[in-house]
Design an enzyme around this catalytic site. Structure first.
Site, PDB file in Angstrom:
ATOM      1  CG  ASP A  67      11.787 -16.151   0.910  1.00 30.68           C
ATOM      2  OD1 ASP A  67      10.987 -16.356   1.829  1.00 30.68           O
ATOM      3  OD2 ASP A  67      12.188 -15.015   0.598  1.00 30.68           O
ATOM      4  CG  ASN A 136      18.484  -5.751  -2.047  1.00 31.87           C
ATOM      5  OD1 ASN A 136      17.309  -6.097  -1.932  1.00 31.87           O
ATOM      6  ND2 ASN A 136      19.491  -6.608  -2.010  1.00 31.87           N
ATOM      7  CG  HIS A 138      15.355  -8.884  -1.448  1.00 28.79           C
ATOM      8  ND1 HIS A 138      16.425  -8.683  -0.620  1.00 28.79           N
ATOM      9  CD2 HIS A 138      14.322  -9.194  -0.626  1.00 28.79           C
ATOM     10  CE1 HIS A 138      16.067  -8.871   0.629  1.00 28.79           C
ATOM     11  NE2 HIS A 138      14.793  -9.164   0.670  1.00 28.79           N
ATOM     12  CD  GLU A 143      19.437 -10.545  -2.223  1.00 28.87           C
ATOM     13  OE1 GLU A 143      18.841  -9.451  -2.408  1.00 28.87           O
ATOM     14  OE2 GLU A 143      19.990 -10.843  -1.156  1.00 28.87           O
TER      15      GLU A 143
HETATM   16  C1  GLP Z   1      13.372 -10.918   3.660  1.00 30.99           C
HETATM   17  C2  GLP Z   1      12.374 -11.793   2.905  1.00 30.99           C
HETATM   18  C3  GLP Z   1      11.513 -10.995   1.968  1.00 30.99           C
HETATM   19  C4  GLP Z   1      10.994  -9.757   2.685  1.00 30.99           C
HETATM   20  C5  GLP Z   1      12.147  -8.861   3.019  1.00 30.99           C
HETATM   21  C6  GLP Z   1      11.745  -7.559   3.709  1.00 30.99           C
HETATM   22  O1  GLP Z   1      14.650 -10.942   3.142  1.00 30.99           O
HETATM   23  N1  GLP Z   1      13.009 -12.871   2.204  1.00 30.99           N
HETATM   24  O2  GLP Z   1      10.442 -11.796   1.502  1.00 30.99           O
HETATM   25  O3  GLP Z   1      10.087  -9.064   1.871  1.00 30.99           O
HETATM   26  O4  GLP Z   1      13.046  -9.553   3.849  1.00 30.99           O
HETATM   27  O5  GLP Z   1      11.718  -7.721   5.092  1.00 30.99           O
HETATM   28  P1  GLP Z   1      11.200  -6.630   6.117  1.00 30.99           P
HETATM   29  O6  GLP Z   1       9.734  -6.698   6.059  1.00 30.99           O
HETATM   30  O7  GLP Z   1      11.736  -7.115   7.440  1.00 30.99           O
HETATM   31  O8  GLP Z   1      11.762  -5.329   5.696  1.00 30.99           O
END
Ligand code: GLP
Length: 257
Positions: A67, A136, A138, A143
Site C-alpha cells: 500500500d 482493527n 486491516h 479497512e
Molecule cells: C499500517 C499498514 C499495514 C500494517 C499496519 C500495522 O496501517 N498499512 O500494512 O500491517 O499498519 O502496523 P504496526 O505494525 O505498526 O502495528
C-alpha cells in the site's frame, strides 16, 4: 493455518527472516510482497544483517508493497517508499527497478491501481506475501466495512488507522493522508504463500478474532483463514488470547529459538 508462537518479538522476527532467507535460497528471483508498520522493522533489520553477512541475496528478488498513501509523493518523509528505503531497500542492495510501490500522486489513481495489478501479474504473481495486522484487523489498507474490494483500489482510512500512522508524519494527525491505495484482499489471497507477523499485547485481541472468529469483511484479516498456505508468526504476548483448546490449538508450534 499454521501458528508459530515465539518467545518475544525478536525471536518472531528472526524466524520470519529465516523463512525469507530459505525461500530466497530456493528461488533467488522470488517475488515478495512487503508490509510497512512498526512490526516489520525488526524483521527488516534481521534481513539487513543477513545480507551484510552474505547469508541472503536480494539481487534478483522482486518486491511489491501492499500500500501507499494518496496525495504524497515517493520522496515525502511520510511515504511508504521512504519507509522502505530507510528500513530495507537502501540496506540490502536491491536494484530499485525491481521494487514496486503504488504511486499515491498518480493523476489517474484507478489507472495506477490497474497498472499495479498488471505489474504483479507480469512478475508471475506473488510467491511470498508478508503481512502485518492493524488494530482493527486491516491488512494492507483494507479497512473493515460492509464489503471488501478484491483488486488494488483506493481506500478511505479510518481515524484509528490514521492515528496509528501519525508517527510517520511527526505525530501530527492533520498531516496524515485521509486516503491510500492498497492491494485488495483478492490480490493478497492470490499469493502462493502468506506469512503474517504480529507481536505485542495490543494485537492479542484482534489476532484471536482474526484466527478463531468468523470470516467477515468487518475483520479483513479473517479472510486469511480461506487461504491454503498461511503461517501466523506471533510472540507470546500477541498469542496470549488464543484459546488453548481453540480450532488452532493442536497446530500451534513453539520453536526453541
Ligand atoms: C499500517 C499498514 C499495514 C500494517 C499496519 C500495522 O496501517 N498499512 O500494512 O500491517 O499498519 O502496523 P504496526 O505494525 O505498526 O502495528
Amino acid at each position: 493455518m499454521r501458528i508459530t508462537v515465539c518467545r518475544d518479538p525478536e525471536a518472531a522476527s528472526a524466524l520470519v527472516a529465516r523463512r525469507i532467507a530459505a525461500a530466497l535460497a530456493r528461488d533467488p528471483a522470488l517475488v515478495l510482497s512487503l508490509p510497512t508498520g512498526r512490526t516489520p522493522i525488526a524483521l527488516y533489520d534481521r534481513l539487513t544483517q543477513a545480507v551484510a553477512e552474505g547469508r541472503v541475496d536480494f539481487a534478483r528478488a522482486v518486491t511489491f508493497n501492499l500500500d501507499e498513501f494518496v496525495g504524497i509523493g515517493a520522496a515525502h518523509p511520510g511515504s511508504y517508499r521512504t519507509f522502505m528505503e530507510r528500513h530495507l531497500f537502501s540496506r540490502i542492495g536491491i536494484p530499485r527497478r525491481r521494487t514496486h510501490l503504488l504511486d499515491g500522486r498518480a493523476r489517474d489513481l484507478a489507472a495506477e491501481c490497474a497498472r499495479f495489478e498488471r505489474a504483479i501479474a507480469g512478475a508471475g504473481g506473488v510467491d511470498l506475501q508478508l503481512l502485518g495486522i492493524g488494530l482493527n484487523g486491516h491488512v494492507g489498507f483494507n479497512e473493515p466495512g460492509p464489503d471488501l474490494m478484491a483488486g488494488t483500489h483506493r481506500m478511505k482510512l479510518t481515524s484509528q488507522t490514521r492515528r496509528a500512522n501519525a508517527a510517520l508524519f511527526g505525530g501530527d494527525l492533520r498531516q496524515v493522508p485521509r486516503e491510500a491505495l492498497t492491494m485488495g484482499m483478492g490480490t493478497i489471497l492470490r499469493a502462493q504463500r502468506i506469512i503474517l507477523l504480529a507481536t505485542g499485547w495490543s494485537k492479542a485481541r484482534i489476532v484471536r478474532r482474526a484466527l478463531e472468529g468468523p470470516v467477515t469483511t468487518w475483520l479483513p484479516a479473517s479472510f486469511l483463514q480461506l487461504h491454503g498456505d498461511v503461517e501466523v508468526v506471533l510472540d507470546r504476548d500477541a498469542a496470549s488470547r488464543l484459546s488453548p483448546q481453540g480450532p488452532h490449538g493442536p497446530r500451534v508450534t513453539r520453536p526453541r529459538s
